[in-house]
Design a protein around this motif. Structure first.
Motif, PDB file in Angstrom:
ATOM      1  N   LYS A  15     -32.061  37.658  16.866  1.00 24.57           N
ATOM      2  CA  LYS A  15     -33.205  36.763  17.064  1.00 24.57           C
ATOM      3  C   LYS A  15     -33.721  36.195  15.744  1.00 24.57           C
ATOM      4  O   LYS A  15     -34.691  35.433  15.728  1.00 24.57           O
ATOM      5  CB  LYS A  15     -34.359  37.513  17.764  1.00 24.57           C
ATOM      6  CG  LYS A  15     -34.024  37.985  19.157  1.00 24.57           C
ATOM      7  CD  LYS A  15     -33.717  36.823  20.079  1.00 24.57           C
ATOM      8  CE  LYS A  15     -33.465  37.299  21.509  1.00 24.57           C
ATOM      9  NZ  LYS A  15     -32.949  36.223  22.361  1.00 24.57           N
ATOM     10  N   VAL A  16     -33.132  36.624  14.639  1.00 22.92           N
ATOM     11  CA  VAL A  16     -33.542  36.107  13.331  1.00 22.92           C
ATOM     12  C   VAL A  16     -32.315  35.609  12.576  1.00 22.92           C
ATOM     13  O   VAL A  16     -31.183  35.956  12.925  1.00 22.92           O
ATOM     14  CB  VAL A  16     -34.251  37.197  12.477  1.00 22.92           C
ATOM     15  CG1 VAL A  16     -35.623  37.518  13.032  1.00 22.92           C
ATOM     16  CG2 VAL A  16     -33.403  38.457  12.374  1.00 22.92           C
TER      17      VAL A  16
ATOM     18  N   GLN B 264     -46.694  34.645  18.001  1.00 27.22           N
ATOM     19  CA  GLN B 264     -47.032  36.054  18.207  1.00 27.22           C
ATOM     20  C   GLN B 264     -46.713  36.500  19.636  1.00 27.22           C
ATOM     21  O   GLN B 264     -46.216  37.603  19.850  1.00 27.22           O
ATOM     22  CB  GLN B 264     -48.500  36.294  17.841  1.00 27.22           C
ATOM     23  CG  GLN B 264     -48.695  36.215  16.330  1.00 27.22           C
ATOM     24  CD  GLN B 264     -50.130  35.982  15.920  1.00 27.22           C
ATOM     25  OE1 GLN B 264     -51.054  36.210  16.673  1.00 27.22           O
ATOM     26  NE2 GLN B 264     -50.315  35.512  14.698  1.00 27.22           N
ATOM     27  N   LEU B 265     -46.977  35.611  20.603  1.00 25.79           N
ATOM     28  CA  LEU B 265     -46.645  35.950  21.995  1.00 25.79           C
ATOM     29  C   LEU B 265     -45.140  36.195  22.129  1.00 25.79           C
ATOM     30  O   LEU B 265     -44.697  37.113  22.816  1.00 25.79           O
ATOM     31  CB  LEU B 265     -47.065  34.819  22.945  1.00 25.79           C
ATOM     32  CG  LEU B 265     -48.569  34.548  23.075  1.00 25.79           C
ATOM     33  CD1 LEU B 265     -48.825  33.350  23.989  1.00 25.79           C
ATOM     34  CD2 LEU B 265     -49.303  35.767  23.611  1.00 25.79           C
ATOM     35  N   TYR B 266     -44.377  35.376  21.420  1.00 19.72           N
ATOM     36  CA  TYR B 266     -42.918  35.512  21.451  1.00 19.72           C
ATOM     37  C   TYR B 266     -42.496  36.858  20.842  1.00 19.72           C
ATOM     38  O   TYR B 266     -41.654  37.573  21.394  1.00 19.72           O
ATOM     39  CB  TYR B 266     -42.294  34.331  20.700  1.00 19.72           C
ATOM     40  CG  TYR B 266     -40.784  34.305  20.689  1.00 19.72           C
ATOM     41  CD1 TYR B 266     -40.043  34.608  21.830  1.00 19.72           C
ATOM     42  CD2 TYR B 266     -40.085  33.950  19.526  1.00 19.72           C
ATOM     43  CE1 TYR B 266     -38.656  34.566  21.806  1.00 19.72           C
ATOM     44  CE2 TYR B 266     -38.706  33.908  19.499  1.00 19.72           C
ATOM     45  CZ  TYR B 266     -37.993  34.221  20.638  1.00 19.72           C
ATOM     46  OH  TYR B 266     -36.621  34.185  20.620  1.00 19.72           O
TER      47      TYR B 266
ATOM     48  N   LYS C 240     -35.583  32.888  15.060  1.00 17.23           N
ATOM     49  CA  LYS C 240     -34.904  31.735  15.678  1.00 17.23           C
ATOM     50  C   LYS C 240     -35.845  31.042  16.654  1.00 17.23           C
ATOM     51  O   LYS C 240     -36.607  31.703  17.351  1.00 17.23           O
ATOM     52  CB  LYS C 240     -33.668  32.209  16.450  1.00 17.23           C
ATOM     53  CG  LYS C 240     -32.492  32.511  15.567  1.00 17.23           C
ATOM     54  CD  LYS C 240     -31.276  32.834  16.430  1.00 17.23           C
ATOM     55  CE  LYS C 240     -30.151  33.339  15.554  1.00 17.23           C
ATOM     56  NZ  LYS C 240     -29.052  33.912  16.329  1.00 17.23           N
ATOM     57  N   SER C 241     -35.725  29.741  16.729  1.00 20.39           N
ATOM     58  CA  SER C 241     -36.545  28.987  17.685  1.00 20.39           C
ATOM     59  C   SER C 241     -36.215  29.437  19.094  1.00 20.39           C
ATOM     60  O   SER C 241     -35.077  29.782  19.383  1.00 20.39           O
ATOM     61  CB  SER C 241     -36.230  27.508  17.603  1.00 20.39           C
ATOM     62  OG  SER C 241     -36.484  27.060  16.317  1.00 20.39           O
ATOM     63  N   CYS C 242     -37.220  29.423  19.940  1.00 21.66           N
ATOM     64  CA  CYS C 242     -36.913  29.685  21.336  1.00 21.66           C
ATOM     65  C   CYS C 242     -37.344  28.474  22.133  1.00 21.66           C
ATOM     66  O   CYS C 242     -38.263  27.767  21.746  1.00 21.66           O
ATOM     67  CB  CYS C 242     -37.571  30.960  21.824  1.00 21.66           C
ATOM     68  SG  CYS C 242     -39.272  30.775  22.280  1.00 21.66           S
ATOM     69  N   GLN C 243     -36.652  28.229  23.211  1.00 24.38           N
ATOM     70  CA  GLN C 243     -36.859  26.971  23.940  1.00 24.38           C
ATOM     71  C   GLN C 243     -38.031  27.038  24.908  1.00 24.38           C
ATOM     72  O   GLN C 243     -38.465  26.034  25.416  1.00 24.38           O
ATOM     73  CB  GLN C 243     -35.591  26.610  24.734  1.00 24.38           C
ATOM     74  CG  GLN C 243     -34.341  26.500  23.874  1.00 24.38           C
ATOM     75  CD  GLN C 243     -34.446  25.394  22.839  1.00 24.38           C
ATOM     76  OE1 GLN C 243     -35.027  24.360  23.113  1.00 24.38           O
ATOM     77  NE2 GLN C 243     -33.916  25.620  21.651  1.00 24.38           N
TER      78      GLN C 243
ATOM     79  N   GLU D 163     -43.948  24.382  18.701  1.00 24.97           N
ATOM     80  CA  GLU D 163     -44.833  25.425  18.189  1.00 24.97           C
ATOM     81  C   GLU D 163     -44.070  26.515  17.445  1.00 24.97           C
ATOM     82  O   GLU D 163     -44.565  27.081  16.496  1.00 24.97           O
ATOM     83  CB  GLU D 163     -45.631  26.052  19.331  1.00 24.97           C
ATOM     84  CG  GLU D 163     -46.444  25.056  20.137  1.00 24.97           C
ATOM     85  CD  GLU D 163     -47.560  24.425  19.335  1.00 24.97           C
ATOM     86  OE1 GLU D 163     -47.971  24.994  18.309  1.00 24.97           O
ATOM     87  OE2 GLU D 163     -48.012  23.344  19.735  1.00 24.97           O
ATOM     88  N   ILE D 164     -42.884  26.811  17.947  1.00 22.72           N
ATOM     89  CA  ILE D 164     -42.124  27.886  17.288  1.00 22.72           C
ATOM     90  C   ILE D 164     -41.048  27.243  16.427  1.00 22.72           C
ATOM     91  O   ILE D 164     -39.972  26.915  16.888  1.00 22.72           O
ATOM     92  CB  ILE D 164     -41.512  28.849  18.307  1.00 22.72           C
ATOM     93  CG1 ILE D 164     -42.650  29.543  19.058  1.00 22.72           C
ATOM     94  CG2 ILE D 164     -40.640  29.874  17.617  1.00 22.72           C
ATOM     95  CD1 ILE D 164     -42.203  30.588  20.034  1.00 22.72           C
TER      96      ILE D 164
END
Ligand SMILES: [Zn+2]
Length: 292
Positions: free
Chosen positions: A96-97, A198-200, A131-134, A154-155
């Motif tokens: 994820k990074v 942060q939610l992610y 990493k960006s999430c969709q 946002e991300i």
């Protein structure tokens, strides 16, 4: 039985406590006290390049002079690097990074995109980015109402660990709030934009998200945030007038209070976040110019 309320105020010791941060500290304190919760001070000194023990102590002294005492020993983020490293390692395993050695200039040149090459050479100093999430995030803020974060906007691959080895606020704040079992965040509306990230992170770690509520930001006459960056000065210690004026921006009127103690008791009774509904900025009044 519901989880006991645990709130916190987590200043970065990059300067003394200013009027805007006093308002934030009070909002989190009053919310916790009104709900018979615990209120905890945590020093966010994760950025070792900018934070100093001097300012940390000065901030604590100022908070205490307003009778804002931490209900538990004060923790310092700089002591928890191992915990952040462990969580980063988990994200690495989940893919994820990604490592990134982009400079600000190269990112600007590529319109914020990371050329694949930035991730291939980890022998050079590199940061670790999420990493960006969709997906989009929707969040019901008790004060600001429904907040909708539609990604990727946002991300945008926030940095979790910097090139210089320091962990970012984004990672540290989520790990700390979870470790301290914080149930309620009451913080300034300037942090709304960091909420989706942060939610992610909460989702990736499989943790329950605390209630997050954003109070209006105090802005100066030119519309800029009252902040260290905008040269807000240190507030006086234990000054009743300063306290009364800070509470005024939380729609609390304690002008008749004769002591700090009395002002806080009255304010705890009067605190009503619904009076701040949908307000994300409040302009500092002319008479309070000398407080910033
Ligand atoms: Zn990059």
């Amino acid at each position: 039985m519901s989880t006991p309320y645990r709130g916190r105020f987590a200043p970065s010791p990059t300067g003394p406590l200013h009027f805007g941060s006093l308002v934030s500290a009070l909002a989190s304190y009053l919310d916790a006290k009104q709900k018979n919760g615990r209120w905890i001070i945590r020093i966010e000194d994760v950025d070792g390049a900018r934070c100093t023990p001097f300012f940390a102590q000065q901030i604590i002294t100022t908070l205490n002079s307003y009778q804002l005492y931490s209900d538990e020993p004060i923790l310092y983020q700089s002591n928890f690097s191992a915990a952040y490293e462990a969580k980063l390692y988990e994200l690495k395993k989940q893919l994820k990074v990604f490592p990134c050695n982009c400079t600000r200039q190269s990112l600007t040149k590529h319109n914020g995109h990371h050329p694949f090459i930035c991730q291939s050479d980890t022998s050079r100093p590199h940061s670790w980015r999420l990493k960006s999430c969709q997906q989009s995030y929707e969040y019901q803020d008790p004060i600001q109402g429904r907040l909708l974060f539609s990604n990727d906007l946002e991300i945008t691959s926030p940095v979790l660990k910097r090139k210089d080895g320091y962990f970012s606020y984004q990672l540290a704040v989520v790990v700390d709030d979870h470790q301290q079992n914080i149930t309620h965040l009451v913080r300034g509306a300037d942090l709304i934009e960091t909420t989706a990230q942060q939610l992610y992170l909460y989702e990736l770690f499989g943790w329950v998200t605390p209630s997050i509520c954003h109070i209006p930001l105090i802005v100066n006459l030119s519309g800029d945030k009252v902040s260290k960056q905008n040269h807000a000065q240190a507030i006086k210690n234990g000054n009743l007038h300063t306290l009364i004026r800070a509470l005024h921006y939380l729609k609390i009127n304690v002008t008749n209070a004769t002591s700090i103690n009395e002002a806080l008791i009255l304010a705890t009774q009067q605190w009503n976040p619904s009076k701040l509904i949908s307000i994300d900025k409040i302009k500092l009044e002319e008479q309070d110019q000398d407080l910033i």
